[in-house]
Design an enzyme around this catalytic site. Structure first.
Site, PDB file in Angstrom:
ATOM      1  N   HIS A   1     -26.561 -24.437  15.274  1.00 59.65           N
ATOM      2  CA  HIS A   1     -24.840 -23.346  14.056  1.00 59.65           C
ATOM      3  C   HIS A   1     -23.798 -24.111  14.199  1.00 59.65           C
ATOM      4  CE1 HIS A   1     -23.020 -19.396  12.263  1.00 59.65           C
ATOM      5  NE2 HIS A   1     -23.860 -21.149  11.880  1.00 59.65           N
TER       6      HIS A   1
ATOM      7  N   GLU B   1     -23.443 -23.657  18.442  1.00 59.70           N
ATOM      8  CA  GLU B   1     -24.723 -22.385  18.975  1.00 59.70           C
ATOM      9  C   GLU B   1     -25.791 -23.302  18.927  1.00 59.70           C
ATOM     10  OE1 GLU B   1     -23.328 -18.100  17.755  1.00 59.70           O
ATOM     11  OE2 GLU B   1     -23.721 -19.147  16.179  1.00 59.70           O
TER      12      GLU B   1
ATOM     13  N   SER C   1     -26.982 -21.146   8.952  1.00 57.31           N
ATOM     14  CA  SER C   1     -25.784 -20.423   9.163  1.00 57.31           C
ATOM     15  C   SER C   1     -26.999 -18.869   9.235  1.00 57.31           C
ATOM     16  CB  SER C   1     -24.807 -20.173   7.975  1.00 57.31           C
ATOM     17  OG  SER C   1     -24.820 -20.271   7.112  1.00 57.31           O
TER      18      SER C   1
ATOM     19  N   ASN D   1     -21.481 -15.626  14.144  1.00 63.90           N
ATOM     20  CA  ASN D   1     -21.645 -15.004  12.510  1.00 63.90           C
ATOM     21  C   ASN D   1     -22.146 -13.376  12.328  1.00 63.90           C
ATOM     22  OD1 ASN D   1     -20.646 -16.634  11.313  1.00 63.90           O
ATOM     23  ND2 ASN D   1     -22.899 -17.498  10.389  1.00 63.90           N
TER      24      ASN D   1
HETATM   25  N1  LIG Z   1     -20.532 -24.381   5.054  1.00 65.72           N
HETATM   26  C1  LIG Z   1     -20.260 -23.424   6.027  1.00 65.72           C
HETATM   27  O1  LIG Z   1     -19.007 -23.371   6.394  1.00 65.72           O
HETATM   28  C2  LIG Z   1     -21.063 -23.691   6.432  1.00 65.72           C
HETATM   29  C3  LIG Z   1     -21.119 -23.184   8.340  1.00 65.72           C
HETATM   30  C4  LIG Z   1     -22.083 -23.300   8.978  1.00 65.72           C
HETATM   31  C5  LIG Z   1     -23.677 -23.163   8.535  1.00 65.72           C
HETATM   32  N2  LIG Z   1     -23.295 -24.836   7.120  1.00 65.72           N
HETATM   33  C6  LIG Z   1     -24.933 -24.805   6.906  1.00 65.72           C
HETATM   34  O2  LIG Z   1     -25.220 -25.817   6.880  1.00 65.72           O
HETATM   35  C7  LIG Z   1     -26.171 -26.010   6.051  1.00 65.72           C
HETATM   36  C8  LIG Z   1     -25.503 -26.932   4.668  1.00 65.72           C
HETATM   37  O3  LIG Z   1     -24.431 -26.459   4.534  1.00 65.72           O
HETATM   38  P1  LIG Z   1     -23.195 -27.573   3.492  1.00 65.72           P
HETATM   39  O4  LIG Z   1     -21.664 -25.738   3.157  1.00 65.72           O
HETATM   40  O5  LIG Z   1     -22.954 -28.683   3.577  1.00 65.72           O
HETATM   41  O6  LIG Z   1     -23.771 -27.254   1.857  1.00 65.72           O
HETATM   42  P2  LIG Z   1     -23.762 -28.157   0.369  1.00 65.72           P
HETATM   43  O7  LIG Z   1     -24.454 -27.637  -0.445  1.00 65.72           O
HETATM   44  O8  LIG Z   1     -21.883 -28.653   0.655  1.00 65.72           O
HETATM   45  O9  LIG Z   1     -24.647 -29.674   1.444  1.00 65.72           O
HETATM   46  C9  LIG Z   1     -25.694 -29.004   0.860  1.00 65.72           C
HETATM   47  C10 LIG Z   1     -26.737 -30.611   0.580  1.00 65.72           C
HETATM   48  O10 LIG Z   1     -27.843 -31.008   1.039  1.00 65.72           O
HETATM   49  C11 LIG Z   1     -28.258 -32.089   0.143  1.00 65.72           C
HETATM   50  N3  LIG Z   1     -29.666 -31.088  -0.735  1.00 65.72           N
HETATM   51  C12 LIG Z   1     -30.107 -30.112  -1.112  1.00 65.72           C
HETATM   52  N4  LIG Z   1     -31.493 -29.815  -1.108  1.00 65.72           N
HETATM   53  C13 LIG Z   1     -31.888 -31.400   0.180  1.00 65.72           C
HETATM   54  C14 LIG Z   1     -33.630 -31.563   0.063  1.00 65.72           C
HETATM   55  N5  LIG Z   1     -34.220 -31.429   0.184  1.00 65.72           N
HETATM   56  N6  LIG Z   1     -33.256 -32.870   1.558  1.00 65.72           N
HETATM   57  C15 LIG Z   1     -31.828 -33.814   1.202  1.00 65.72           C
HETATM   58  N7  LIG Z   1     -31.125 -33.201   0.638  1.00 65.72           N
HETATM   59  C16 LIG Z   1     -30.507 -31.927  -0.174  1.00 65.72           C
HETATM   60  C17 LIG Z   1     -27.203 -31.750  -1.368  1.00 65.72           C
HETATM   61  O11 LIG Z   1     -27.426 -32.905  -2.756  1.00 65.72           O
HETATM   62  C18 LIG Z   1     -25.804 -30.811  -0.735  1.00 65.72           C
HETATM   63  O12 LIG Z   1     -25.116 -32.441  -0.813  1.00 65.72           O
HETATM   64  C19 LIG Z   1     -26.371 -25.015   4.913  1.00 65.72           C
HETATM   65  O13 LIG Z   1     -27.556 -24.621   6.292  1.00 65.72           O
HETATM   66  C20 LIG Z   1     -26.012 -23.844   5.293  1.00 65.72           C
HETATM   67  O14 LIG Z   1     -26.036 -22.953   5.758  1.00 65.72           O
HETATM   68  C21 LIG Z   1     -22.762 -24.298   5.963  1.00 65.72           C
END
Ligand SMILES: NC(=O)c1ccc[n+]([C@@H]2O[C@H](COP(=O)([O-])OP(=O)(O)OC[C@H]3O[C@@H](n4cnc5c(N)ncnc54)[C@H](O)[C@@H]3O)[C@@H](O)[C@H]2O)c1
Length: 322
Positions: A144, A156, A123, A195
């Site tokens: 994104h 995006e 993000s 964002n």
């Molecule tokens: N949550 C949001 O609102 C949102 C919105 C847009 C983008 N994002 C982006 O999406 C990505 C994930 O966010 P999320 O909210 O799903 O996080 P989350 O913490 O819910 O999930 C991340 C997952 O990745 C796993 N993980 C961590 N390191 C790892 C690795 N090296 N190999 C395999 N698995 C691994 C973790 O165990 C976890 O289950 C981030 O980059 C975040 O910035 C999040």
């Protein structure tokens, strides 16, 4: 590779975003492998997706008979190398940590076939920095999504400075085929597009809350019923044209010097976070609810979002075009 050649998609990270991204592609008919470094998170993904699909059926967004097929198209595989070894496209949705993503891109480049396009759902981070870790810089891109990813339409599509036009078009068309409202972002820049806009609004929201101009309830109420009400149907620039840019220009010239332009979040917001007011995660933030009440808030949100998705996007020109 052309979009019709894409058959297999791997999603790395099965958390809030990854499980919904996997669900979206499986619903669109793709074979999906889902992997996570944390076994508990990976195990939780399938029941979570099944629950999401049940809501989709309830809202008439998919047919009940499709659910078994969608679930059968998602293989949860604990081993990263195995999960990505035959993917046409890999989307990573792991923790937002530069070093973790850098290491992952390095590994993906080593184990994925030459044809595989590598995408990140970061993000905030710049995709060119991860592309630099690979020997396929032209086949690395940022996609994104927005939470909840299986519901919120927009994705995006952002190229890095090395991404080829072919990769960009492939990934853009792939997301449209999967039913998303793919938006072409022409240039890589921090915060991308949505964002940056969202942060500009939140700076003022937090500042008004700090000044006690209105309660948290009333701030949300005012926004929901005014520009929030409009924004799901017409964007800010069309709203400008409809309202009259002469007037908008006069208002902006008067107001812009007077609203918040700080380069750090307001002090009161910092204090809220430092004292543990993370929101739903800790039970309190701008609002305080019991865990049961938070659950109800999420359920209501998803019900309303699904209804809106149905009304505004699945019958709209955007969807018809895609
Ligand atoms: N949550 C949001 O609102 C949102 C919105 C847009 C983008 N994002 C982006 O999406 C990505 C994930 O966010 P999320 O909210 O799903 O996080 P989350 O913490 O819910 O999930 C991340 C997952 O990745 C796993 N993980 C961590 N390191 C790892 C690795 N090296 N190999 C395999 N698995 C691994 C973790 O165990 C976890 O289950 C981030 O980059 C975040 O910035 C999040």
């Amino acid at each position: 590779m052309r979009v019709d050649d894409v058959e297999r998609i791997a999603v790395v990270g099965a958390g809030i975003m990854g499980h919904g991204i996997a669900q979206t592609f499986a619903t669109a008919g793709y074979e999906v492998t889902l992997t996570d470094a944390n076994a508990t998170a990976l195990e939780a993904a399938t029941p979570r997706i099944a629950q999401n699909l049940a809501s989709f059926v309830e809202h008439g967004l998919i047919d009940g008979g499709e659910v078994t097929g969608v679930l059968a198209r998602i293989a949860t595989i604990p081993d990263l190398d195995e999960a990505v070894s035959d993917a046409d496209v890999v989307i990573e949705a792991i923790v937002e940590d530069f070093e973790a993503k850098r290491t992952l891109f390095n590994r993906l480049d080593k184990v994925c076939p030459d044809r595989t396009v590598l995408a990140s759902n970061s993000s905030s981070l710049l995709i060119s920095e991860f592309a630099a870790e690979t020997t396929r810089q032209d086949r690395v891109i940022l996609t994104h999504w927005f939470n909840p990813p299986h519901i919120v339409p927009t994705v995006e599509i952002i190229p890095g400075c090395y991404t080829s036009d072919e990769t960009f078009e492939l990934i853009y068309e792939l997301h449209r085929k999967a039913g998303k409202l793919a938006v072409r972002i022409r240039k890589e820049l921090p915060g991308y597009l949505v964002n940056r806009i969202q942060m500009a609004m939140l700076r003022e929201v937090w500042s008004l809350w700090e000044m006690g101009v209105a309660s948290a309830e009333d701030i949300d109420l005012a926004v929901k019923g005014s520009f929030g009400f409009r924004l799901a149907s017409i964007g800010p620039l069309l709203t400008n044209d409809l309202g009259g840019n002469d007037t908008n220009y006069r208002v902006a010239s008067y107001l812009l010097p007077l609203i918040n332009s700080d380069v750090q979040p307001p002090r009161a917001f910092k204090e809220l976070v430092e004292s543990g007011g993370y929101g739903q995660k800790t039970g309190w933030g701008f609002f305080t609810f019991t865990q049961e009440e938070w659950q109800k808030v999420i359920e209501k949100r998803d019900r309303e979002f699904l209804q809106r998705l149905k009304e505004l996007y699945l019958t709209s020109e955007e969807a018809a075009d895609s």
